[in-house]
Design an enzyme around this catalytic site. Structure first.
Site, PDB file in Angstrom:
ATOM      1  N   GLY A 169     155.869  34.800  51.553  1.00 17.34           N
ATOM      2  CA  GLY A 169     155.534  35.268  50.209  1.00 17.34           C
ATOM      3  C   GLY A 169     154.206  34.727  49.736  1.00 17.34           C
ATOM      4  O   GLY A 169     154.022  34.439  48.554  1.00 17.34           O
ATOM      5  N   GLY A 170     153.235  34.582  50.676  1.00 21.35           N
ATOM      6  CA  GLY A 170     151.862  34.253  50.270  1.00 21.35           C
ATOM      7  C   GLY A 170     151.129  35.551  49.936  1.00 21.35           C
ATOM      8  O   GLY A 170     151.739  36.634  49.859  1.00 21.35           O
ATOM      9  N   SER A 171     149.813  35.454  49.765  1.00 20.79           N
ATOM     10  CA  SER A 171     149.041  36.659  49.421  1.00 20.79           C
ATOM     11  C   SER A 171     149.254  37.742  50.471  1.00 20.79           C
ATOM     12  O   SER A 171     149.428  38.923  50.140  1.00 20.79           O
ATOM     13  CB  SER A 171     147.549  36.353  49.344  1.00 20.79           C
TER      14      SER A 171
ATOM     15  N   ILE B 199     149.672  28.621  51.040  1.00 23.03           N
ATOM     16  CA  ILE B 199     148.469  27.813  51.268  1.00 23.03           C
ATOM     17  C   ILE B 199     147.670  27.651  49.961  1.00 23.03           C
ATOM     18  O   ILE B 199     147.015  26.632  49.748  1.00 23.03           O
ATOM     19  CB  ILE B 199     147.612  28.394  52.419  1.00 23.03           C
TER      20      ILE B 199
ATOM     21  N   LYS C  68     133.353  40.053  41.231  1.00 21.45           N
ATOM     22  CA  LYS C  68     132.496  39.477  42.276  1.00 21.45           C
ATOM     23  C   LYS C  68     131.587  40.583  42.815  1.00 21.45           C
ATOM     24  O   LYS C  68     132.067  41.580  43.351  1.00 21.45           O
ATOM     25  CB  LYS C  68     133.379  38.924  43.408  1.00 21.45           C
TER      26      LYS C  68
ATOM     27  N   VAL D 130     163.801  30.756  56.833  1.00 21.52           N
ATOM     28  CA  VAL D 130     164.193  31.426  58.078  1.00 21.52           C
ATOM     29  C   VAL D 130     164.277  30.369  59.175  1.00 21.52           C
ATOM     30  O   VAL D 130     163.307  29.635  59.426  1.00 21.52           O
ATOM     31  CB  VAL D 130     163.185  32.540  58.442  1.00 21.52           C
TER      32      VAL D 130
ATOM     33  N   LEU E 278     147.393  34.798  57.829  1.00 18.16           N
ATOM     34  CA  LEU E 278     147.021  33.640  58.648  1.00 18.16           C
ATOM     35  C   LEU E 278     147.798  33.585  59.966  1.00 18.16           C
ATOM     36  O   LEU E 278     147.339  32.991  60.935  1.00 18.16           O
ATOM     37  CB  LEU E 278     147.238  32.347  57.846  1.00 18.16           C
TER      38      LEU E 278
END
Ligand SMILES: Cc1cc2nc3c(=O)[nH]c(=O)nc-3n(C[C@H](O)[C@H](O)[C@H](O)COP(=O)(O)OP(=O)(O)OC[C@H]3O[C@@H](n4cnc5c(N)ncnc54)[C@H](O)[C@@H]3O)c2cc1C
Length: 501
Positions: free
Chosen positions: A14-16, A47, A80, A187, A335
């Protein structure tokens, strides 16, 4: 061929990367009966870095139908317009340059830039720093928004800066409201079936998560792709020396510019990312060349953040990629799939491309090897092309201090394609044609390559200058300056935080 039944996708992480992939696949297949489940272990956490994007993130939000006013404020986001590289070159006049995201106005100014670069490669004394040729560079310098007034329909491309934790939380809430299932559990097992596919994910609370497609977004752990399926990993560390980062948030920026700053340091570079509530700072460095303590000290000195109460966070980075992002019935994204390094903020860009191209390939051929192999080749090609562009930053640095910069400048382990690209530049060949031939995926445009070479003032050595001048006339800089000035008037101040300000 009949379309495969929309699958049940189980995303581990469940990161980006996890939430972006889940949202995108749910948008693609949800209305046709596809299901998406995200399982994440809250105790492991994410992270929590990765706060700059390319325009691909805007394309994702447009695809999801999420308006800027709905997400930017929630994620402390700012615009940006590109990246400013400072201190990578000591050549007078080239101490800093801007790498812009392109826009329609640049179609008029880019030919002048390329012309002047061709002349500079032949020792003509002409302006060739990208900053004067691209509207985004001018807008960033003036702190302007990328949204022009109504009577000026020439908006540049742009990306965002955002708080990584808040972006994940936002997409989680957005997804939950639209039917993405969320499981908070660790998990602990990934059983395979007799064909070598992932059969299910087993959780520490006894739950078993079945699915058709499993997406490994478990971060550097790569629990399914590498851990269970044994996908092979190809390291980039012979070309990219940086393997660590130290992160140190600072106060909200005073003098806001919609750009990421990348400033060269003694053994790497530091980023400065303006968010609405704070400034994101971090130093990406090579542990072979500097210790953690010295890196933290250097970052604190450079940013003025000397208060030890503000705690620095250290991260280890593994640079490289899986040989195949799609193995059996598992897609790796984020990642777990690979990481080049954050210099051009491309990681989430690749996540979005991976999920999109995977969905295309799956719709075309299900699990057939033909489509899977083609997809894997495309993604590997994209990684390698981006890696080469980033390696070129280091190889072309024009600094004279320290073993880190010297070793980078002397690096001879470049890919054949990067060597050919550099040869093309230093022997006056057409960089646009070389880029098409060497990098068909076109990860970076010809203009971006020109920005990199010219931005560092990296030109053919004196003895290799071609004496006969090309037919091209140098750009009329006063006319170009006037045109740019007239354009910038149409863009209001970006304030801080985009549409809310
Ligand atoms: C220093 C640095 C700077 C960066 N800067 C940028 C940038 O500017 N732009 C950019 O695009 N990218 C950047 N990145 C990359 C970016 O941070 C990542 O691509 C992005 O955050 C996605 O991470 P992720 O979701 O793959 O992994 P993570 O954020 O690590 O998430 C992993 C998830 O897996 C879960 N998990 C792990 N193990 C288990 C388990 N056993 N059971 C259940 N759940 C589990 C965790 O709980 C977590 O939810 C940067 C990276 C670094 C290191």
């Amino acid at each position: 061929m009949s379309e495969p039944t929309p699958p049940h996708v189980v995303v581990l992480g469940g990161g980006s990367a996890g939430w972006i992939t889940a949202s995108l696949l749910h948008r693609r297949w949800g209305e046709r009966g596809g299901r998406v489940t995200v399982v994440e272990d809250p105790a492991t956490g994410i992270i929590g870095v990765g706060e700059g994007s390319t325009p691909q993130l805007k394309a994702l939000f447009d695809y999801l139908g999420i308006a800027e006013r709905d997400w930017m404020v929630r994620c402390d986001a700012t615009y940006k317009l590109g990246i400013r590289f400072t201190g990578w070159s000591e050549r007078p006049g080239f101490e800093s340059y801007f790498h812009p995201f392109p826009g329609p106005v640049d179609l008029h100014s880019e030919p002048a830039f390329l012309r002047n670069c061709a002349l500079a490669r032949r020792a003509f004394d002409v302006a060739c720093l990208p900053d004067r040729f691209f509207l985004s560079a001018r807008l960033a310098e003036l702190g302007r928004s990328p949204h022009p007034s109504e009577n000026f329909p020439f908006a540049p491309s742009y990306g965002y800066h955002f708080d990584a934790y808040k972006l994940g939380a936002f997409l989680k809430e957005w997804g939950a409201a639209r039917g993405i299932e969320h499981v908070a559990a660790k998990v602990t097992g990934v059983p395979l079936d007799q064909d070598g596919n992932v059969a299910a994910l087993l959780c520490d609370d006894g739950r078993r998560l079945d699915g058709d497609i499993f997406v490994d977004c478990s971060g550097f752990r790569a629990i399914i792709a590498e851990g269970a399926l044994g996908a092979r990993y190809r390291s980039f560390d012979d070309n990219l020396f940086n393997d660590r980062a130290v992160v140190l948030p600072g106060p909200r920026p005073q003098d806001f510019r919609p750009q990421t700053e990348s400033v060269a340091m003694s053994a790497g570079w530091r980023w400065s990312i303006p968010l609405t509530g704070r400034t994101g700072n971090g130093y990406v460095y090579s542990s072979r060349h500097i210790s953690d303590e010295d890196a933290e000290r250097e970052l604190r000195e450079a940013t003025g953040l000397r208060d030890p109460a503000a705690e620095a966070r250290f991260l280890k980075m593994r640079v490289g990629r899986l040989e195949t992002s799609w193995t059996a019935n598992c897609l790796a994204a984020g990642l777990s799939q690979g990481f080049i390094e954050p210099l051009e903020a491309t990681a989430l860009h690749i996540v979005i491309a991976t999920a999109t191209e995977f969905a295309d390939a799956y719709e075309e051929g299900g699990f057939s090897a033909k489509y899977r192999d083609r997809f894997n080749d495309q993604i590997a090609e994209r990684y390698d092309a981006i890696r080469d562009y980033i390696v070129a930053h280091y190889r072309l640095n024009q600094r004279s201090d320290g073993s880190y910069w010297r070793e980078n400048a002397e690096n001879s382990k470049l890919s054949d394609r990067l060597k050919a690209m550099m040869t093309a530049w230093f022997t006056h060949k057409d960089i646009g044609a070389a880029n098409v031939e060497l990098y068909p995926v076109q990860a970076y445009s010809s203009a971006s390559w020109h920005c990199l070479f010219a931005g560092y003032g990296s030109f053919p050595p004196q003895e290799k200058f071609v004496t006969c001048p090309p037919q091209a006339q140098p750009a009329e800089m006063s006319r170009l300056d006037a045109m740019m000035k007239a354009c910038t008037i149409n863009f209001p101040s970006a304030g801080i935080g985009g549409p809310a300000d």
